[in-house]
Design a protein around this motif. Structure first.
Motif, PDB file in Angstrom:
ATOM      1  N   ALA A  17      46.573  33.004  36.952  1.00 48.04           N
ATOM      2  CA  ALA A  17      45.711  34.672  36.605  1.00 48.04           C
ATOM      3  C   ALA A  17      44.114  34.076  36.860  1.00 48.04           C
ATOM      4  O   ALA A  17      43.644  35.590  36.861  1.00 48.04           O
ATOM      5  CB  ALA A  17      45.823  34.305  34.966  1.00 48.04           C
ATOM      6  N   LEU A  18      43.668  33.270  37.185  1.00 52.21           N
ATOM      7  CA  LEU A  18      41.966  32.679  37.845  1.00 52.21           C
ATOM      8  C   LEU A  18      42.417  33.792  38.836  1.00 52.21           C
ATOM      9  O   LEU A  18      41.244  34.020  39.383  1.00 52.21           O
ATOM     10  CB  LEU A  18      42.421  31.260  37.482  1.00 52.21           C
ATOM     11  CG  LEU A  18      41.881  31.304  35.883  1.00 52.21           C
ATOM     12  CD1 LEU A  18      40.831  29.604  35.929  1.00 52.21           C
ATOM     13  CD2 LEU A  18      41.108  31.680  35.313  1.00 52.21           C
ATOM     14  N   GLU A  60      41.834  34.328  24.954  1.00 49.21           N
ATOM     15  CA  GLU A  60      41.897  34.250  26.367  1.00 49.21           C
ATOM     16  C   GLU A  60      42.435  33.272  27.290  1.00 49.21           C
ATOM     17  O   GLU A  60      43.080  34.053  28.610  1.00 49.21           O
ATOM     18  CB  GLU A  60      40.061  33.410  27.216  1.00 49.21           C
ATOM     19  CG  GLU A  60      40.010  33.223  28.790  1.00 49.21           C
ATOM     20  CD  GLU A  60      38.460  34.499  28.595  1.00 49.21           C
ATOM     21  OE1 GLU A  60      38.266  34.350  28.010  1.00 49.21           O
ATOM     22  OE2 GLU A  60      38.435  35.414  29.214  1.00 49.21           O
ATOM     23  N   LEU A  87      45.681  35.312  29.539  1.00 44.59           N
ATOM     24  CA  LEU A  87      45.522  35.041  31.253  1.00 44.59           C
ATOM     25  C   LEU A  87      47.012  34.354  31.112  1.00 44.59           C
ATOM     26  O   LEU A  87      47.254  35.286  32.018  1.00 44.59           O
ATOM     27  CB  LEU A  87      44.366  33.879  31.416  1.00 44.59           C
ATOM     28  CG  LEU A  87      42.619  34.305  31.189  1.00 44.59           C
ATOM     29  CD1 LEU A  87      42.292  32.915  31.688  1.00 44.59           C
ATOM     30  CD2 LEU A  87      42.938  35.282  32.394  1.00 44.59           C
ATOM     31  N   PHE A 108      33.166  33.592  40.331  1.00 41.87           N
ATOM     32  CA  PHE A 108      32.365  34.189  38.871  1.00 41.87           C
ATOM     33  C   PHE A 108      31.081  33.993  39.019  1.00 41.87           C
ATOM     34  O   PHE A 108      30.545  33.318  39.157  1.00 41.87           O
ATOM     35  CB  PHE A 108      33.633  33.365  38.253  1.00 41.87           C
ATOM     36  CG  PHE A 108      35.143  33.859  38.149  1.00 41.87           C
ATOM     37  CD1 PHE A 108      35.602  34.446  37.730  1.00 41.87           C
ATOM     38  CD2 PHE A 108      35.496  32.642  38.383  1.00 41.87           C
ATOM     39  CE1 PHE A 108      37.414  34.932  38.128  1.00 41.87           C
ATOM     40  CE2 PHE A 108      37.009  32.831  39.203  1.00 41.87           C
ATOM     41  CZ  PHE A 108      38.186  33.706  38.274  1.00 41.87           C
ATOM     42  N   ARG A 121      41.844  36.916  38.871  1.00 41.87           N
ATOM     43  CA  ARG A 121      40.765  38.180  38.728  1.00 41.87           C
ATOM     44  C   ARG A 121      39.786  37.411  39.592  1.00 41.87           C
ATOM     45  O   ARG A 121      38.897  37.715  39.191  1.00 41.87           O
ATOM     46  CB  ARG A 121      40.601  37.373  37.223  1.00 41.87           C
ATOM     47  CG  ARG A 121      41.518  37.882  36.220  1.00 41.87           C
ATOM     48  CD  ARG A 121      41.283  37.818  35.095  1.00 41.87           C
ATOM     49  NE  ARG A 121      42.306  38.103  33.986  1.00 41.87           N
ATOM     50  CZ  ARG A 121      42.506  38.051  32.398  1.00 41.87           C
ATOM     51  NH1 ARG A 121      41.365  37.973  31.622  1.00 41.87           N
ATOM     52  NH2 ARG A 121      43.518  38.833  31.715  1.00 41.87           N
ATOM     53  N   ARG A 163      31.015  34.005  33.105  1.00 40.77           N
ATOM     54  CA  ARG A 163      33.050  33.971  32.896  1.00 40.77           C
ATOM     55  C   ARG A 163      33.118  32.592  33.997  1.00 40.77           C
ATOM     56  O   ARG A 163      34.456  32.971  33.047  1.00 40.77           O
ATOM     57  CB  ARG A 163      33.370  35.384  34.339  1.00 40.77           C
ATOM     58  CG  ARG A 163      32.914  37.106  33.780  1.00 40.77           C
ATOM     59  CD  ARG A 163      34.069  37.436  32.916  1.00 40.77           C
ATOM     60  NE  ARG A 163      35.385  36.801  33.178  1.00 40.77           N
ATOM     61  CZ  ARG A 163      36.059  36.973  32.461  1.00 40.77           C
ATOM     62  NH1 ARG A 163      35.715  36.627  30.534  1.00 40.77           N
ATOM     63  NH2 ARG A 163      37.484  36.811  32.084  1.00 40.77           N
ATOM     64  N   ALA A 203      49.628  37.933  31.423  1.00 42.00           N
ATOM     65  CA  ALA A 203      48.833  38.605  32.762  1.00 42.00           C
ATOM     66  C   ALA A 203      49.438  37.889  33.182  1.00 42.00           C
ATOM     67  O   ALA A 203      50.291  38.502  35.000  1.00 42.00           O
ATOM     68  CB  ALA A 203      48.124  39.091  32.854  1.00 42.00           C
ATOM     69  N   LEU A 252      35.955  30.896  31.165  1.00 43.01           N
ATOM     70  CA  LEU A 252      37.489  31.033  31.574  1.00 43.01           C
ATOM     71  C   LEU A 252      37.700  29.364  32.616  1.00 43.01           C
ATOM     72  O   LEU A 252      38.673  28.996  32.232  1.00 43.01           O
ATOM     73  CB  LEU A 252      37.474  31.152  33.604  1.00 43.01           C
ATOM     74  CG  LEU A 252      37.411  32.726  33.436  1.00 43.01           C
ATOM     75  CD1 LEU A 252      37.345  33.319  34.892  1.00 43.01           C
ATOM     76  CD2 LEU A 252      38.303  33.402  32.412  1.00 43.01           C
ATOM     77  N   GLN A 262      42.831  38.141  45.738  1.00 47.23           N
ATOM     78  CA  GLN A 262      43.574  37.834  45.158  1.00 47.23           C
ATOM     79  C   GLN A 262      44.196  35.932  45.067  1.00 47.23           C
ATOM     80  O   GLN A 262      44.826  35.251  44.732  1.00 47.23           O
ATOM     81  CB  GLN A 262      44.828  38.736  44.987  1.00 47.23           C
ATOM     82  CG  GLN A 262      44.509  39.732  44.587  1.00 47.23           C
ATOM     83  CD  GLN A 262      44.658  40.199  43.522  1.00 47.23           C
ATOM     84  OE1 GLN A 262      45.567  39.587  43.316  1.00 47.23           O
ATOM     85  NE2 GLN A 262      44.119  41.064  42.964  1.00 47.23           N
TER      86      GLN A 262
END
Lengths: 232, 232
Positions: free
Chosen positions: A222-223, B214, B218, A141, A226, A145, B221, A149, A231
């Motif tokens: 989810a992290l 956020e 997340l 990241f 992203r 970000r 998602a 995050l 993936q």
DNA sequence: GGCTTATGTCAACACCGTTGACGCAAAGTG
DNA sequence: CACTTTGCGTCAACGGTGTTGACATAAGCC
């Protein structure tokens, strides 16, 4: 903290009862007081008498009670993270961080509830942020970000842990009553006005449990989705 | 609301200053006090003087400050959820639920922070659970999954909102100090011992903001990715 | 051994939530 | 309208809280 008085060179004079005060001793006593007699047991006066000193002596070591509280919070973080080193798998490492923080909070439920949303600005918090942000940077990241995050992650962890801790800090009677609500009160929901509750009636017992791991795993998924690297 | 002592038949006597007390008036004045003069303005004594009555008069209407606080919390929940109806898009609906809860909490931070860990078991909570579980059922989740995932969702929302509210409820001095820590104390971190913090130095200011949206996005998602019907 | 001064002690201040006694006035009864 | 009952607002007080400034005293330095 650079403004803090160094512990070593202190000109420490024994109190009336012979105890040698120090920040560590005060923090430990505060933690013990809260653990034994609940969060309302923590007051400058009670802390003073537990330490065998005048309450105002504490103001030589902490600016005010808030300052003391932050020190207690940092101590909890430090104890929880002691011996932790991040591994190559950043998701697994963040997961362990989460579980450690939760365990630390649950070990001091009442203190945790008061301190979860504070910025301690102390060494242990520094190290934890360093570790967490470092893991997200290693995941590929970008810095902005990674910071955003990490904040979403740690806030979820901290607030969830605080919630669990607060539940644990409730008197057993009240806690059990809250849990039974899901298997009793909610079972009696009228099917016409509450169709979804009726459908899920047999599963509502799960509401009484903690959702900590589920929420953390959802967030980590989810992290991972992203992450620039892929993936997983 | 309706279970309380009937307001109508009360033998109400005007106070020294001519005001006619009532539970509603007290709750509204409490909310106004918090809104106008900050969260620390809520005390029985201040509330009394704001109402033009003796502080102890409030104990004719509420058992103690905790009872009063719960009445205030109930009002907040009712206001936040007023007029909400779930739409066809379950993700968007859950998102709006989350934002409404948070907005309700932030509008009255101190009351929310103090009452966030309570289980009300009242009608508003019933309706919220019904709505949330119903949305996940409509997304195609099996009942057991729907319950578990709703719990993870709502716990994240509630604990996060509580955390934001708690921060807002801090005395301004402490809140600003916490926020400034990220742009000041953390900027001075030694690059050798804190390389990740150094790398992200310019972005640490984001730590002072809320990660609510956020975190919710997340989580939503992750939920969407696990929905049987597909990614949406 | 004397000096400086950090540090523990003490008293006081301004708040806080809560309670019990008390008197008044509103509601109920006739 | 008069009388009784009693709910309610007021008052004073209690024990608690965090915090501050003055003060003595002892620790550590020269």
């Amino acid at each position: 903290m650079t403004t803090r008085v160094p512990q070593e060179n202190r000109r420490r004079r024994p109190t009336r009862s012979g105890v040698l005060l120090s920040q560590d001793l005060i923090v430990e006593t505060a933690l013990r007081l809260i653990g034994e007699h609940g969060p309302e047991a923590l007051s400058v006066r009670r802390l003073g008498s537990a330490l065998g000193c005048d309450p105002s002596a504490l103001y030589r070591y902490f600016r005010n009670t808030d300052d003391l509280l932050l020190a207690v919070a940092d101590r909890i973080i430090g104890d929880a993270m002691e011996g932790f080193t991040p591994g190559p798998d950043w998701v697994a490492s963040l997961r362990e961080m989460a579980l450690r923080v939760r365990a630390g909070y649950l070990a001091h439920p009442r203190a945790a509830a008061m301190a979860s949303y504070r910025v301690t600005r102390r060494e242990n918090e520094f190290r934890a942020v360093e570790t967490g942000v470092g893991l997200l940077l290693s995941a590929g990241f970008a810095p902005d970000r990674a910071v955003r995050l990490y904040l979403a992650f740690i806030d979820t962890v901290l607030s969830h842990a605080a919630m669990d801790a607060a539940c644990l800090a409730l008197p057993p009677q009240q806690r059990e009553a809250d849990q039974q609500a899901w298997t009793e009160v909610y079972q009696a929901a009228d099917p016409e006005t509450y169709p979804a509750l009726s459908t899920a009636r047999g599963e509502l017992h799960a509401m009484a449990e903690s959702s900590f791991e589920e929420a953390v795993d959802l967030l980590l998924a989810a992290l991972a989705a992203r992450a620039p690297g892929g993936q997983d």
